[in-house]
Design an enzyme around this catalytic site. Sequence first.
Site, PDB file in Angstrom:
ATOM      1  CG  ASP A  64      83.612 -46.213  73.866  1.00 25.83           C
ATOM      2  OD1 ASP A  64      82.553 -45.711  73.494  1.00 25.83           O
ATOM      3  OD2 ASP A  64      83.694 -47.217  74.586  1.00 25.83           O
ATOM      4  CB  THR A  97      80.490 -45.104  79.042  1.00 23.86           C
ATOM      5  OG1 THR A  97      81.032 -44.591  77.840  1.00 23.86           O
ATOM      6  CG2 THR A  97      79.691 -46.328  78.723  1.00 23.86           C
ATOM      7  CB  THR A  98      82.558 -40.257  78.832  1.00 20.90           C
ATOM      8  OG1 THR A  98      82.911 -41.148  77.776  1.00 20.90           O
ATOM      9  CG2 THR A  98      83.787 -39.501  79.271  1.00 20.90           C
ATOM     10  CG  ASP A 390      78.837 -45.772  71.475  1.00 20.44           C
ATOM     11  OD1 ASP A 390      78.992 -46.956  71.833  1.00 20.44           O
ATOM     12  OD2 ASP A 390      79.378 -44.810  72.048  1.00 20.44           O
TER      13      ASP A 390
HETATM   14  P1  ADP Z   1      79.521 -40.472  76.550  1.00 16.96           P
HETATM   15  O1  ADP Z   1      80.467 -41.634  76.648  1.00 16.96           O
HETATM   16  O2  ADP Z   1      79.022 -40.040  77.872  1.00 16.96           O
HETATM   17  O3  ADP Z   1      78.450 -40.677  75.546  1.00 16.96           O
HETATM   18  P2  ADP Z   1      80.627 -38.616  74.679  1.00 16.96           P
HETATM   19  O4  ADP Z   1      82.074 -38.358  74.504  1.00 16.96           O
HETATM   20  O5  ADP Z   1      79.927 -39.404  73.639  1.00 16.96           O
HETATM   21  O6  ADP Z   1      80.433 -39.273  76.081  1.00 16.96           O
HETATM   22  O7  ADP Z   1      79.921 -37.205  74.837  1.00 16.96           O
HETATM   23  C1  ADP Z   1      78.554 -37.100  75.061  1.00 16.96           C
HETATM   24  C2  ADP Z   1      78.165 -35.665  75.314  1.00 16.96           C
HETATM   25  O8  ADP Z   1      78.444 -34.861  74.178  1.00 16.96           O
HETATM   26  C3  ADP Z   1      76.686 -35.569  75.562  1.00 16.96           C
HETATM   27  O9  ADP Z   1      76.446 -34.709  76.652  1.00 16.96           O
HETATM   28  C4  ADP Z   1      76.161 -34.970  74.272  1.00 16.96           C
HETATM   29  O10 ADP Z   1      74.972 -34.247  74.445  1.00 16.96           O
HETATM   30  C5  ADP Z   1      77.297 -34.079  73.886  1.00 16.96           C
HETATM   31  N1  ADP Z   1      77.278 -33.704  72.468  1.00 16.96           N
HETATM   32  C6  ADP Z   1      77.276 -34.491  71.378  1.00 16.96           C
HETATM   33  N2  ADP Z   1      77.235 -33.739  70.246  1.00 16.96           N
HETATM   34  C7  ADP Z   1      77.226 -32.446  70.635  1.00 16.96           C
HETATM   35  C8  ADP Z   1      77.197 -31.198  69.940  1.00 16.96           C
HETATM   36  N3  ADP Z   1      77.170 -31.136  68.630  1.00 16.96           N
HETATM   37  N4  ADP Z   1      77.198 -30.069  70.683  1.00 16.96           N
HETATM   38  C9  ADP Z   1      77.242 -30.142  72.011  1.00 16.96           C
HETATM   39  N5  ADP Z   1      77.267 -31.269  72.723  1.00 16.96           N
HETATM   40  C10 ADP Z   1      77.260 -32.415  72.052  1.00 16.96           C
HETATM   41 MG    MG Z   2      78.589 -40.955  73.468  1.00 18.01          MG
END
Ligand code: ADP
Ligand code: MG
Length: 559
Positions: A64, A97-98, A390
């Site tokens: 996270d 957030t990331t 989340d």
């Molecule tokens: P954040 O803290 O920004 O939410 P995450 O590590 O949760 O970071 O990653 C979020 C990103 O991963 C988003 O751009 C989301 O669309 C993408 N994502 C989530 N699931 C998938 C998937 N199955 N295929 C491709 N991208 C995905």
């Molecule tokens: Mg996320």
Amino acid sequence: MATMTGTPVIILKEGTERTRGKDAQRNNIMAGRAVADAVRTALGPRGMDKLLVDSIGDVVITNDGATILDEIEVQHPAAKMLVQVAKTQDDDVGDGTTTAVVIAGELLKRAEALIDKKIHPTIIVKGYKKASDEAEKILERIAEPVDINNDDELMKIARTALNSKAVGGARDHFAKIAVDACKSIREDDRTVDIDLASIIQKQGKALTDTEFIKGVVIDKEVVHPRMPLKVVNAKIALLNAALEIKKTEFDAKIRISDPTTVQAFIDEEHSMLKEMVTKVKEAGANVLICQKGIDDLTQHYLAQENILAVRRVKKSDMEKLAKSTGGRIISTIEELGPEDIGTAGLVSEKKIGDEKLLYIEECPTPKAVSIVIRGGSKYVTDEAERAIHDGLCVVRDVIQDGRAVAGGGAPEIELAIRLREYSERISGREQLAIEAFADSLEIIPKTLAENGGLDSIDILAQLKEGHKTDRNPRIGVDVLAGKTGDLKDLGVIEPLGVKIQAIRSASEAAELILRIDDVIASKELKGEGGMPPGAGGMPPGAGGMPPGMGGMGGMPPMM
Ligand code: ADP
Ligand code: MG
């Protein structure tokens, strides 16, 4: 220091560090980029986890972004601004957030290149601001409505947020809990207050044994062994006062000449306690939930009256109980009357592993819900709590706003293309800044691809093709299949609010950092902070920070 008529005028305290102009900018940009680099590899469903060790040796394993930045105790002032971005993002929308931090890092990197080309930071800031406003408009245009009464749609939103969490096989189970919880607590006007969902962790069993309860669960056990452990048709008294004899504030000595006086003293105390219990009984309560202590003797009297009691209950739990049972929290026992009593269909103590929890279910206004997380260790249940948080946030966001965009970097690519078109309509050097902003957004699909072990150059080319030729704004990186595709068709969708906020806060942070051209740092007090210059596992390439401004203290060396 300024010189007038040959005499130097010293305005700063001795030992104050000052960096100005280009040096200050470069330092700040580097610090900001270092923060972004620290979280980059955690982005997306194939993102890696980080193992963080804090100054007292506590370990956290997480994926996270907000948690990583919270734990690494950043010291550089500019780096702190990026950490703040992650916090704001987490508080406002709960996810993304990331993404926000990674975009901010890229904006800074591209700004540095522009500064090298002699473009003034003020121009860059202006361009970034324009681009970010335009990005918001474009996002509003490509967003699609979500049927918020359709559980399948809400599940897609929750699953997408949970994809990048280390919760293994419990993903669907957690997504369903997030959806069920938000559905229970949503109001008719669509507002969802996720504080009404309390989360309790209990180590043991597996994540898939995590339980969702429509009611309030309190992490307390019944105080006395002879009290009932289950009350049907509960009448509940909520008390915010101690059920014990108050100790005097100062030591008073009473001289006693006769042993019977001692007995009279004790009897008096007992009858006072007994009276308190009678008061509870007379109000019609068969369950007593107390925010303060209940002493042994009172417990004994309560048990005699067959009243189930728990003590030292959290204030937030008391408030939830008041809301769902219809009871009123009373602050002195004398006030307690039948009109203050709340109700619940069932109050019972349940054993979870070695510990006990009190379940208050079948309440008249079942607006509070509880989630009891189970899992092998604290590391696992902690990360599970963050994941469920989340999940709750994104389902709330979409219930409240009703709009979503595709995930997998699709909106970022669309924005990059549209912003480049937009930049052509802007004259002068600001155009270059808007182009830089557009380029920066590509970092999201690029990083998703890289973290998934894919060739990012290939993937980016395919994405642009899909967006330009087929004019499909939903083409993104299907990280799990290792190719590009229509992410909405794949069920990967995110709330519009998360994307808008991520881009807005990234841009604001970059603008804030770019506007600084003078850093004046007071001398560190001895013994405070304790960072020797040059210490702290600074990531390579981020050196060159002025001594005394610290690096990123306590950064684990593997990042
Ligand atoms: P954040 O803290 O920004 O939410 P995450 O590590 O949760 O970071 O990653 C979020 C990103 O991963 C988003 O751009 C989301 O669309 C993408 N994502 C989530 N699931 C998938 C998937 N199955 N295929 C491709 N991208 C995905
Ligand atoms: Mg996320």
